[in-house]
Scaffold this motif. Structure first.
Motif, PDB file in Angstrom:
ATOM      1  N   PRO A   1       0.879 -10.398   5.026  1.00  0.00           N
ATOM      2  CA  PRO A   1       0.901 -10.836   6.509  1.00  0.00           C
ATOM      3  C   PRO A   1       1.929 -11.812   6.934  1.00  0.00           C
ATOM      4  O   PRO A   1       2.287 -11.782   7.943  1.00  0.00           O
ATOM      5  CB  PRO A   1      -0.534 -11.580   6.673  1.00  0.00           C
ATOM      6  CG  PRO A   1      -1.465 -11.184   5.615  1.00  0.00           C
ATOM      7  CD  PRO A   1      -0.275 -10.726   4.406  1.00  0.00           C
ATOM      8  N   THR A   2       2.800 -12.473   5.997  1.00  0.00           N
ATOM      9  CA  THR A   2       3.799 -13.469   6.427  1.00  0.00           C
ATOM     10  C   THR A   2       5.079 -12.648   6.975  1.00  0.00           C
ATOM     11  O   THR A   2       5.723 -13.159   7.467  1.00  0.00           O
ATOM     12  CB  THR A   2       4.263 -14.168   5.205  1.00  0.00           C
ATOM     13  OG1 THR A   2       4.846 -13.566   4.098  1.00  0.00           O
ATOM     14  CG2 THR A   2       2.880 -15.001   4.780  1.00  0.00           C
ATOM     15  N   ILE A   3       5.067 -11.264   6.498  1.00  0.00           N
ATOM     16  CA  ILE A   3       6.291 -10.575   6.981  1.00  0.00           C
ATOM     17  C   ILE A   3       5.673  -9.609   8.213  1.00  0.00           C
ATOM     18  O   ILE A   3       6.246  -8.490   8.569  1.00  0.00           O
ATOM     19  CB  ILE A   3       6.819  -9.834   5.697  1.00  0.00           C
ATOM     20  CG1 ILE A   3       5.771  -8.814   5.149  1.00  0.00           C
ATOM     21  CG2 ILE A   3       7.424 -10.892   4.859  1.00  0.00           C
ATOM     22  CD1 ILE A   3       6.664  -7.656   4.412  1.00  0.00           C
ATOM     23  N   GLY A   4       4.510  -9.627   8.431  1.00  0.00           N
ATOM     24  CA  GLY A   4       3.943  -8.846   9.665  1.00  0.00           C
ATOM     25  C   GLY A   4       3.403  -7.634   9.082  1.00  0.00           C
ATOM     26  O   GLY A   4       3.092  -6.702  10.171  1.00  0.00           O
ATOM     27  N   LEU A   5       2.965  -7.493   7.916  1.00  0.00           N
ATOM     28  CA  LEU A   5       2.581  -6.115   7.176  1.00  0.00           C
ATOM     29  C   LEU A   5       0.935  -6.296   7.296  1.00  0.00           C
ATOM     30  O   LEU A   5       0.346  -7.073   6.664  1.00  0.00           O
ATOM     31  CB  LEU A   5       3.059  -6.013   5.734  1.00  0.00           C
ATOM     32  CG  LEU A   5       2.623  -4.796   5.305  1.00  0.00           C
ATOM     33  CD1 LEU A   5       2.475  -3.724   6.009  1.00  0.00           C
ATOM     34  CD2 LEU A   5       2.988  -4.838   3.719  1.00  0.00           C
ATOM     35  N   THR A   6       0.299  -5.746   8.112  1.00  0.00           N
ATOM     36  CA  THR A   6      -1.010  -5.383   8.029  1.00  0.00           C
ATOM     37  C   THR A   6      -1.631  -4.367   7.129  1.00  0.00           C
ATOM     38  O   THR A   6      -1.090  -3.206   7.362  1.00  0.00           O
ATOM     39  CB  THR A   6      -1.651  -5.232   9.509  1.00  0.00           C
ATOM     40  OG1 THR A   6      -1.231  -6.304  10.304  1.00  0.00           O
ATOM     41  CG2 THR A   6      -3.181  -5.109   9.553  1.00  0.00           C
ATOM     42  N   LEU A   7      -2.616  -4.641   6.232  1.00  0.00           N
ATOM     43  CA  LEU A   7      -3.021  -3.775   5.440  1.00  0.00           C
ATOM     44  C   LEU A   7      -4.309  -3.313   5.860  1.00  0.00           C
ATOM     45  O   LEU A   7      -5.185  -3.941   6.513  1.00  0.00           O
ATOM     46  CB  LEU A   7      -3.220  -4.193   4.024  1.00  0.00           C
ATOM     47  CG  LEU A   7      -1.748  -4.709   3.436  1.00  0.00           C
ATOM     48  CD1 LEU A   7      -1.765  -5.239   2.238  1.00  0.00           C
ATOM     49  CD2 LEU A   7      -0.677  -3.494   3.260  1.00  0.00           C
ATOM     50  N   PRO A   8      -4.827  -1.891   5.291  1.00  0.00           N
ATOM     51  CA  PRO A   8      -4.208  -1.067   4.359  1.00  0.00           C
ATOM     52  C   PRO A   8      -3.343   0.031   5.202  1.00  0.00           C
ATOM     53  O   PRO A   8      -3.122  -0.146   6.423  1.00  0.00           O
ATOM     54  CB  PRO A   8      -5.268  -0.499   3.693  1.00  0.00           C
ATOM     55  CG  PRO A   8      -6.467  -0.037   4.643  1.00  0.00           C
ATOM     56  CD  PRO A   8      -6.437  -1.603   5.728  1.00  0.00           C
ATOM     57  N   GLY A   9      -2.496   0.608   4.145  1.00  0.00           N
ATOM     58  CA  GLY A   9      -1.626   1.721   4.767  1.00  0.00           C
ATOM     59  C   GLY A   9      -0.231   1.655   4.418  1.00  0.00           C
ATOM     60  O   GLY A   9       0.554   0.625   4.918  1.00  0.00           O
ATOM     61  N   VAL A  10       0.025   2.553   3.597  1.00  0.00           N
ATOM     62  CA  VAL A  10       1.581   2.959   3.208  1.00  0.00           C
ATOM     63  C   VAL A  10       1.745   4.379   3.333  1.00  0.00           C
ATOM     64  O   VAL A  10       0.899   5.071   3.129  1.00  0.00           O
ATOM     65  CB  VAL A  10       2.244   2.197   1.778  1.00  0.00           C
ATOM     66  CG1 VAL A  10       1.877   0.671   2.060  1.00  0.00           C
ATOM     67  CG2 VAL A  10       1.212   2.852   0.556  1.00  0.00           C
ATOM     68  N   TYR A  11       2.983   4.627   3.608  1.00  0.00           N
ATOM     69  CA  TYR A  11       3.409   6.212   3.472  1.00  0.00           C
ATOM     70  C   TYR A  11       4.026   6.490   2.166  1.00  0.00           C
ATOM     71  O   TYR A  11       3.602   7.853   1.856  1.00  0.00           O
ATOM     72  CB  TYR A  11       4.181   6.458   4.534  1.00  0.00           C
ATOM     73  CG  TYR A  11       4.623   7.975   4.813  1.00  0.00           C
ATOM     74  CD1 TYR A  11       3.393   8.797   5.402  1.00  0.00           C
ATOM     75  CD2 TYR A  11       5.848   8.540   4.394  1.00  0.00           C
ATOM     76  CE1 TYR A  11       3.547  10.184   5.529  1.00  0.00           C
ATOM     77  CE2 TYR A  11       6.013   9.908   4.529  1.00  0.00           C
ATOM     78  CZ  TYR A  11       4.918  10.899   5.112  1.00  0.00           C
ATOM     79  OH  TYR A  11       5.072  12.129   5.138  1.00  0.00           O
ATOM     80  N   GLU A  12       4.915   5.680   1.729  1.00  0.00           N
ATOM     81  CA  GLU A  12       5.426   6.209   0.460  1.00  0.00           C
ATOM     82  C   GLU A  12       4.960   5.106  -0.608  1.00  0.00           C
ATOM     83  O   GLU A  12       5.409   3.905  -0.583  1.00  0.00           O
ATOM     84  CB  GLU A  12       6.965   6.209   0.465  1.00  0.00           C
ATOM     85  CG  GLU A  12       7.608   7.136   1.598  1.00  0.00           C
ATOM     86  CD  GLU A  12       7.562   8.488   1.428  1.00  0.00           C
ATOM     87  OE1 GLU A  12       6.561   9.063   0.587  1.00  0.00           O
ATOM     88  OE2 GLU A  12       8.370   9.248   2.144  1.00  0.00           O
TER      89      GLU A  12
END
Length: 356
Positions: A249-260
């Motif tokens: 979250p500190t880099i603005g990444l909300t989980l879940p979910g990745v593509y690669e």
């Protein structure tokens, strides 16, 4: 020119698996090339040939060693010696010798501890020596660092140093009796023999114990390029992946979910769990989907009978993944880029059974 990436998982073929990844990307018209891990010594030639042939360059912006195991480190020697390199990213425990000294009861000199740690992590030390000789800058890939478009999510410095202190390879741990070492070898060999059980869709059963401290040292990197989320894990274990998820979250990444998604440790079942995968990839689907929605790649040698584990393959497919393993071939994941002579790989068959 639109943003793009080519993420190549190169074949590392011995009787054991290894990791060698190359990346070329274009963001806002600026291109970059990374090498993440280098497999074994001979893998270095494969990396160099791949970069020369498919990227058409002799310069690598960043070379990253995720952790000190030889199946990740040794091939990077030739990369550093042969190609032009902008920055080498390695974690070196010996540069923290003074800070670590109070935690090693049998050492009274920081210099003696520094020498011992360099000897213990000799594969990393060899890369440091080459970089110094060639005037290649060295930086630490610790939580909060940025490597081109990639953010380092783990390890944090404090956790990394804890792993060094408690590792079986550290100076004091190495003084354990030969009998204990032999017993440990038999124990690990026995654990590698797996019985299989039939499972319905969605069934998962991971071991309670995790992976080694060296694997837990792995650098976990995240980038979003051309709208696609990329997570590179090295041989990260559950603790590393949880630390990375906590930091996201500190880099603005909300989980879940990745593509690669790089499947950790060649598809080892001690590196992930249902809970960790739910955090990163989402919960299991009720039924097998007709179409996959993201991609998981496992670097595993064809001759390595123990990787990838069936329970890991199942876990990826349970969450909607296309799953591929190198198995003697290189795999390209890209944002629509194709190469002459490269063909698509079909989805791996869903294993009806998994390790007990």
């Amino acid at each position: 020119m639109p943003d793009s990436y080519e993420l190549d998982f190169l074949a590392v073929e011995t009787d054991k698996s290894g990791d060698a990844i190359t990346i070329r990307y274009v963001i806002d018209g600026i291109a970059g090339v990374h090498v993440v891990d280098g497999g074994y010594i001979d893998t270095g030639d494969t990396i160099i040939d791949h970069i020369n042939t498919h990227y058409g360059v002799t310069h690598v912006d960043h070379v990253i060693l995720t952790h000190p195991d030889q199946d990740h480190a040794n091939g990077l020697r030739k990369v550093l010696e042969t190609l032009s390199v902008g920055t080498l990213w390695i974690n070196r425990p010996w540069i923290y010798a003074e800070r670590l000294l109070p935690r090693f009861e049998t050492y009274t000199s920081a210099e003696a501890l520094r020498r011992k740690l360099r000897s213990t992590y000799s594969a990393t030390a060899a890369l440091e020596d080459i970089a110094i000789e060639k005037n290649i800058p060295i930086r630490d890939p610790l939580q909060g660092a940025t490597i081109g478009p990639f953010h380092v999510l783990a390890p944090s410095l404090n956790r990394y140093l804890d792993l060094v202190v408690h590792s079986e390879k550290t100076p004091e741990a190495a003084q354990e009796s030969t009998l204990a070492t032999i017993f440990d070898g038999f124990f690990k060999a026995a654990k590698s023999i797996a019985n299989f059980i039939k499972g319905a869709w969605g069934d998962e059963n991971f071991p309670e114990d995790g992976t080694s401290n060296e694997n837990e040292m792995s650098v976990v990197q995240f980038a979003e390029i051309n709208g696609k989320r990329i997570l590179l894990t090295g041989d990260a274990g559950r603790d590393a992946l949880n630390e990375a998820a906590d930091y996201a979250p500190t880099i603005g990444l909300t989980l879940p979910g990745v593509y690669e998604f790089q499947v950790p440790h060649h598809g080892g079942r001690h590196n992930v769990s249902t809970e960790v995968l739910d955090r990163w990839l989402g919960p299991r689907l009720e039924d097998q989907p007709e179409k996959t929605t993201w991609r998981a790649v496992c670097s595993s040698a064809k001759a390595d009978e123990h990787h990838p584990r069936k329970v890991v393959i199942r876990a990826m497919v349970h969450r909607g993944a296309w799953f591929g393993a190198t198995e003697g071939r290189s795999i390209l994941l890209s944002s629509g880029i194709t190469r002459e002579g490269w063909t698509s790989i079909p989805q791996i068959d869903y294993p009806p059974e998994f390790e007990e």
